[in-house]
Design a protein around this motif. Structure first.
Motif, PDB file in Angstrom:
ATOM      1  N   ALA A 380     -63.444   9.474  10.814  1.00 33.93           N
ATOM      2  CA  ALA A 380     -63.617  10.463   9.751  1.00 33.93           C
ATOM      3  C   ALA A 380     -62.921   9.827   8.759  1.00 33.93           C
ATOM      4  O   ALA A 380     -62.061   8.974   8.681  1.00 33.93           O
ATOM      5  CB  ALA A 380     -63.099  11.710  10.420  1.00 33.93           C
ATOM      6  N   PRO A 381     -63.183  10.376   7.605  1.00 35.59           N
ATOM      7  CA  PRO A 381     -62.419   9.936   6.259  1.00 35.59           C
ATOM      8  C   PRO A 381     -61.111  10.022   6.388  1.00 35.59           C
ATOM      9  O   PRO A 381     -60.563  11.168   6.985  1.00 35.59           O
ATOM     10  CB  PRO A 381     -62.900  11.183   5.229  1.00 35.59           C
ATOM     11  CG  PRO A 381     -64.395  11.432   5.402  1.00 35.59           C
ATOM     12  CD  PRO A 381     -64.084  11.398   6.982  1.00 35.59           C
ATOM     13  N   GLY A 382     -60.329   9.119   6.138  1.00 35.37           N
ATOM     14  CA  GLY A 382     -59.056   8.967   6.213  1.00 35.37           C
ATOM     15  C   GLY A 382     -58.278   8.469   7.467  1.00 35.37           C
ATOM     16  O   GLY A 382     -56.926   8.134   7.643  1.00 35.37           O
ATOM     17  N   GLN A 383     -59.169   8.451   8.683  1.00 33.13           N
ATOM     18  CA  GLN A 383     -58.674   8.097   9.960  1.00 33.13           C
ATOM     19  C   GLN A 383     -58.942   6.619  10.048  1.00 33.13           C
ATOM     20  O   GLN A 383     -59.580   5.943   9.290  1.00 33.13           O
ATOM     21  CB  GLN A 383     -59.781   8.705  11.089  1.00 33.13           C
ATOM     22  CG  GLN A 383     -59.401   8.629  12.270  1.00 33.13           C
ATOM     23  CD  GLN A 383     -60.303   9.204  13.408  1.00 33.13           C
ATOM     24  OE1 GLN A 383     -61.362   9.616  12.921  1.00 33.13           O
ATOM     25  NE2 GLN A 383     -59.943   9.555  14.413  1.00 33.13           N
ATOM     26  N   SER A 384     -57.882   6.037  10.960  1.00 37.98           N
ATOM     27  CA  SER A 384     -57.869   4.684  11.146  1.00 37.98           C
ATOM     28  C   SER A 384     -57.947   4.306  12.580  1.00 37.98           C
ATOM     29  O   SER A 384     -57.742   5.258  13.418  1.00 37.98           O
ATOM     30  CB  SER A 384     -56.454   4.046  10.436  1.00 37.98           C
ATOM     31  OG  SER A 384     -55.326   4.901  11.060  1.00 37.98           O
ATOM     32  N   LEU A 385     -58.044   3.051  12.811  1.00 37.16           N
ATOM     33  CA  LEU A 385     -58.168   2.339  14.236  1.00 37.16           C
ATOM     34  C   LEU A 385     -57.378   1.055  14.119  1.00 37.16           C
ATOM     35  O   LEU A 385     -57.348   0.575  13.250  1.00 37.16           O
ATOM     36  CB  LEU A 385     -59.579   2.233  14.377  1.00 37.16           C
ATOM     37  CG  LEU A 385     -59.991   1.389  15.747  1.00 37.16           C
ATOM     38  CD1 LEU A 385     -61.191   1.584  16.446  1.00 37.16           C
ATOM     39  CD2 LEU A 385     -59.947  -0.168  15.868  1.00 37.16           C
ATOM     40  N   LEU A 386     -56.485   0.761  15.390  1.00 39.27           N
ATOM     41  CA  LEU A 386     -55.825  -0.052  15.379  1.00 39.27           C
ATOM     42  C   LEU A 386     -56.056  -0.841  16.564  1.00 39.27           C
ATOM     43  O   LEU A 386     -56.271  -0.565  17.625  1.00 39.27           O
ATOM     44  CB  LEU A 386     -54.260   0.573  15.661  1.00 39.27           C
ATOM     45  CG  LEU A 386     -53.097  -0.502  15.907  1.00 39.27           C
ATOM     46  CD1 LEU A 386     -52.780  -1.470  14.688  1.00 39.27           C
ATOM     47  CD2 LEU A 386     -51.787   0.322  16.567  1.00 39.27           C
ATOM     48  N   HIS A 387     -55.847  -2.269  16.129  1.00 43.52           N
ATOM     49  CA  HIS A 387     -56.292  -3.165  17.502  1.00 43.52           C
ATOM     50  C   HIS A 387     -55.086  -4.168  17.325  1.00 43.52           C
ATOM     51  O   HIS A 387     -54.697  -4.924  16.390  1.00 43.52           O
ATOM     52  CB  HIS A 387     -57.535  -4.031  17.219  1.00 43.52           C
ATOM     53  CG  HIS A 387     -58.041  -5.101  18.229  1.00 43.52           C
ATOM     54  ND1 HIS A 387     -58.278  -4.642  19.530  1.00 43.52           N
ATOM     55  CD2 HIS A 387     -57.982  -6.384  18.031  1.00 43.52           C
ATOM     56  CE1 HIS A 387     -58.676  -5.802  20.071  1.00 43.52           C
ATOM     57  NE2 HIS A 387     -58.320  -6.908  19.101  1.00 43.52           N
ATOM     58  N   THR A 388     -54.287  -4.262  18.508  1.00 43.13           N
ATOM     59  CA  THR A 388     -53.420  -5.341  18.615  1.00 43.13           C
ATOM     60  C   THR A 388     -53.864  -6.563  19.396  1.00 43.13           C
ATOM     61  O   THR A 388     -54.389  -6.492  20.469  1.00 43.13           O
ATOM     62  CB  THR A 388     -52.086  -4.687  19.255  1.00 43.13           C
ATOM     63  OG1 THR A 388     -51.856  -3.732  18.524  1.00 43.13           O
ATOM     64  CG2 THR A 388     -50.994  -5.747  19.510  1.00 43.13           C
ATOM     65  N   HIS A 389     -53.429  -7.798  18.903  1.00 45.71           N
ATOM     66  CA  HIS A 389     -53.755  -9.071  19.601  1.00 45.71           C
ATOM     67  C   HIS A 389     -52.507  -9.969  19.720  1.00 45.71           C
ATOM     68  O   HIS A 389     -51.845 -10.194  18.537  1.00 45.71           O
ATOM     69  CB  HIS A 389     -54.840  -9.786  18.688  1.00 45.71           C
ATOM     70  CG  HIS A 389     -55.410 -11.036  19.224  1.00 45.71           C
ATOM     71  ND1 HIS A 389     -56.767 -11.083  19.643  1.00 45.71           N
ATOM     72  CD2 HIS A 389     -54.934 -12.403  19.187  1.00 45.71           C
ATOM     73  CE1 HIS A 389     -57.062 -12.424  20.086  1.00 45.71           C
ATOM     74  NE2 HIS A 389     -55.888 -13.053  19.707  1.00 45.71           N
ATOM     75  N   ARG A 390     -52.235 -10.180  20.916  1.00 47.16           N
ATOM     76  CA  ARG A 390     -50.788 -11.208  20.837  1.00 47.16           C
ATOM     77  C   ARG A 390     -51.282 -12.558  21.375  1.00 47.16           C
ATOM     78  O   ARG A 390     -52.042 -12.727  22.403  1.00 47.16           O
ATOM     79  CB  ARG A 390     -50.000 -10.442  21.979  1.00 47.16           C
ATOM     80  CG  ARG A 390     -49.233  -9.110  21.458  1.00 47.16           C
ATOM     81  CD  ARG A 390     -48.420  -8.694  22.604  1.00 47.16           C
ATOM     82  NE  ARG A 390     -47.890  -7.214  22.085  1.00 47.16           N
ATOM     83  CZ  ARG A 390     -48.136  -6.288  22.779  1.00 47.16           C
ATOM     84  NH1 ARG A 390     -48.852  -6.286  23.808  1.00 47.16           N
ATOM     85  NH2 ARG A 390     -47.742  -4.974  22.287  1.00 47.16           N
ATOM     86  N   THR A 391     -50.634 -13.451  21.181  1.00 51.16           N
ATOM     87  CA  THR A 391     -50.788 -14.835  21.388  1.00 51.16           C
ATOM     88  C   THR A 391     -49.454 -15.528  21.903  1.00 51.16           C
ATOM     89  O   THR A 391     -48.219 -15.221  21.222  1.00 51.16           O
ATOM     90  CB  THR A 391     -51.270 -15.640  20.353  1.00 51.16           C
ATOM     91  OG1 THR A 391     -52.619 -15.275  19.843  1.00 51.16           O
ATOM     92  CG2 THR A 391     -51.452 -17.211  20.743  1.00 51.16           C
ATOM     93  N   PHE A 392     -49.453 -16.064  23.071  1.00 52.21           N
ATOM     94  CA  PHE A 392     -48.394 -16.689  23.680  1.00 52.21           C
ATOM     95  C   PHE A 392     -48.604 -18.208  24.083  1.00 52.21           C
ATOM     96  O   PHE A 392     -49.426 -18.418  24.791  1.00 52.21           O
ATOM     97  CB  PHE A 392     -48.041 -16.010  24.913  1.00 52.21           C
ATOM     98  CG  PHE A 392     -47.817 -14.328  24.953  1.00 52.21           C
ATOM     99  CD1 PHE A 392     -46.804 -13.973  25.127  1.00 52.21           C
ATOM    100  CD2 PHE A 392     -48.993 -13.785  24.995  1.00 52.21           C
ATOM    101  CE1 PHE A 392     -46.610 -12.384  24.908  1.00 52.21           C
ATOM    102  CE2 PHE A 392     -48.953 -12.214  25.031  1.00 52.21           C
ATOM    103  CZ  PHE A 392     -47.699 -11.826  24.952  1.00 52.21           C
TER     104      PHE A 392
END
Length: 421
Positions: A380-392
């Motif tokens: 929706a307007p103003g809404q966000s999505l987060l994706h976390t990607h970790r590298t080891f």
């Protein structure tokens, strides 16, 4: 690497040194001397000297000073490379030195390299952001949006351990839908204890380690909600790494019948992968990352787990990628180059192996990739999505790395090294 890559006439690397050194090191259980393209030592400091001639570089360091991560604001905030052993340590990321040094972007896509770079999907289909409305799905009409290919990103903040970067952009998909959005990513180096805790493993003090995460967010800045009927976006993180004749990609998967979970692996991107290059066992698959054969695999959300990895037996490097995968979410964008019956039945994790696109042609790198994607973002307007990607990156002998591989990938080091032989 996505389903479109053809050669751009860029060849900067040859295949890494032969596997005899690795075999000897495995038998003795000793540390390897890192080997780079052309047989020389590929150090983090050498790469920093090169990169600083051509662009701005932020180097994040852990408290030990040995773990280092290079972030490039002018190249979309990508992590270009990292090391676990200080300035003289082996540099893990693949860098397209020829293209970086040229200073002139090329059409379609600029494969500068990097262990963690930000892209958005879908690439193909009626909701593609790589093709203009109505054009054929072919290389001639395929263009990577500048905001995720050539544009500099704004550096919002910086510390010794983290950098935050941001880019506001407008994109239009194949169906004509306009997306106004802001992308933001925080790249943060992880201290050793936090990295081991994130994976739920322990490691001996002689095992070298560098770990970092990118926290990637997109926000809908437009006045209308993003809807499935008119197209959705997803966050897509791709890591390019140095190939060798003894790089094996390892992807655990959820077991179960196909009528309930679907096929185990999608290997149709560039044609069927030969059986000697893709081996599927109970709960885990092995895929070649030798940089000698252009191929790609992907796993759907029903099959994918939250970790995948690779092992470079020449350099003794176990690389793991971990990401956040929302439970019971099945809508992932489909990037196949065609009008799609199921535009939200795409893959969650992918691995690409570079190689000549045609007999006698030059490869793009060569390199291999480990990739993860977020779900489709119905924001929706103003809404966000987060994706976390970790590298080891873990560096050690097979005996030292074995408990880590078993705990995360479900296989022994011996199983990994023998899988594709």
């Amino acid at each position: 690497m996505s389903s479109r890559t053809m050669t751009l006439g860029l060849m900067i690397a040859t295949i890494l040194a032969s596997g005899a050194m690795a075999g000897s090191a495995r038998k003795k259980g000793t540390q390897r001397q890192p080997v780079a393209s052309g047989g020389g030592k590929q150090t983090f400091q050498n790469d920093m000297t090169f990169l600083r001639k051509h662009t701005d570089v932020i180097v994040l360091t852990d408290k030990s000073g040995q773990g280092r991560v290079a972030v490039l604001p002018k190249m979309q905030g990508r992590v270009m490379t990292s090391t676990a052993d200080g300035p003289g340590g082996y540099s893990f990321g693949w860098i397209n030195r020829e293209l970086v040094a040229a200073g002139q972007p090329v059409a379609h896509m600029n494969a500068y390299g990097g262990e963690d770079r930000f892209w958005l999907g879908p690439e193909g289909g009626q909701f593609s952001i790589f093709f203009a409305k109505g054009v054929p799905f072919d290389l001639e009409h395929w263009y990577t949006p500048a905001a995720i290919d050539t544009d500099a990103w704004d550096l919002v903040s910086q510390t010794k351990q983290a950098a935050v970067l941001r880019k506001t952009m407008q994109l239009r998909n194949y169906s004509g839908t306009v997306f106004d959005l802001r992308a933001e990513r925080e790249v943060r180096i992880l201290e050793r204890a936090a990295a081991l805790q994130a994976l739920g493993v322990t490691a001996g003090k002689d095992v070298k380690l560098v770990a970092y995460e990118s926290n990637n967010k997109i926000m809908n800045l437009g006045p209308e909600p993003w809807k499935k009927e008119t197209g959705l976006l997803s966050i897509w993180i791709l890591g390019m790494f140095n190939p060798s004749p003894q790089v094996t990609v390892v992807v655990p998967f959820v077991t179960g019948p196909e009528d309930r979970l679907g096929p185990i692996v999608n290997d149709s991107y560039f044609g069927k992968v030969p059986p000697e290059r893709l081996v599927v066992r109970d709960g885990v698959l092995f895929f070649s990352g030798d940089g000698q054969y252009r191929s790609k695999i992907g796993l759907a959300p029903q099959r994918a787990k939250t970790v995948l990895g690779s092992y470079d037996a020449i350099n003794g490097v176990l690389t793991l990628v971990q990401y956040n995968k929302p439970q019971d979410v099945l809508d992932y964008v489909n990037s196949m180059w065609q009008i799609q019956d199921q535009p939200y039945r795409g893959d969650v994790v992918n691995s690409y192996n570079d190689g000549p696109p045609a007999p006698g042609a030059k490869p793009l790198g060569p390199f291999y990739e480990l990739e993860t994607s977020s779900p489709a973002a119905a924001l929706a307007p103003g809404q966000s999505l987060l994706h976390t990607h970790r590298t080891f990156h873990f560096v050690g002998s097979d005996a030292q790395l074995d408990p880590i591989a078993q705990a995360t990938l479900g296989v022994t080091m011996a199983q990994i090294t023998a899988a594709l032989k």
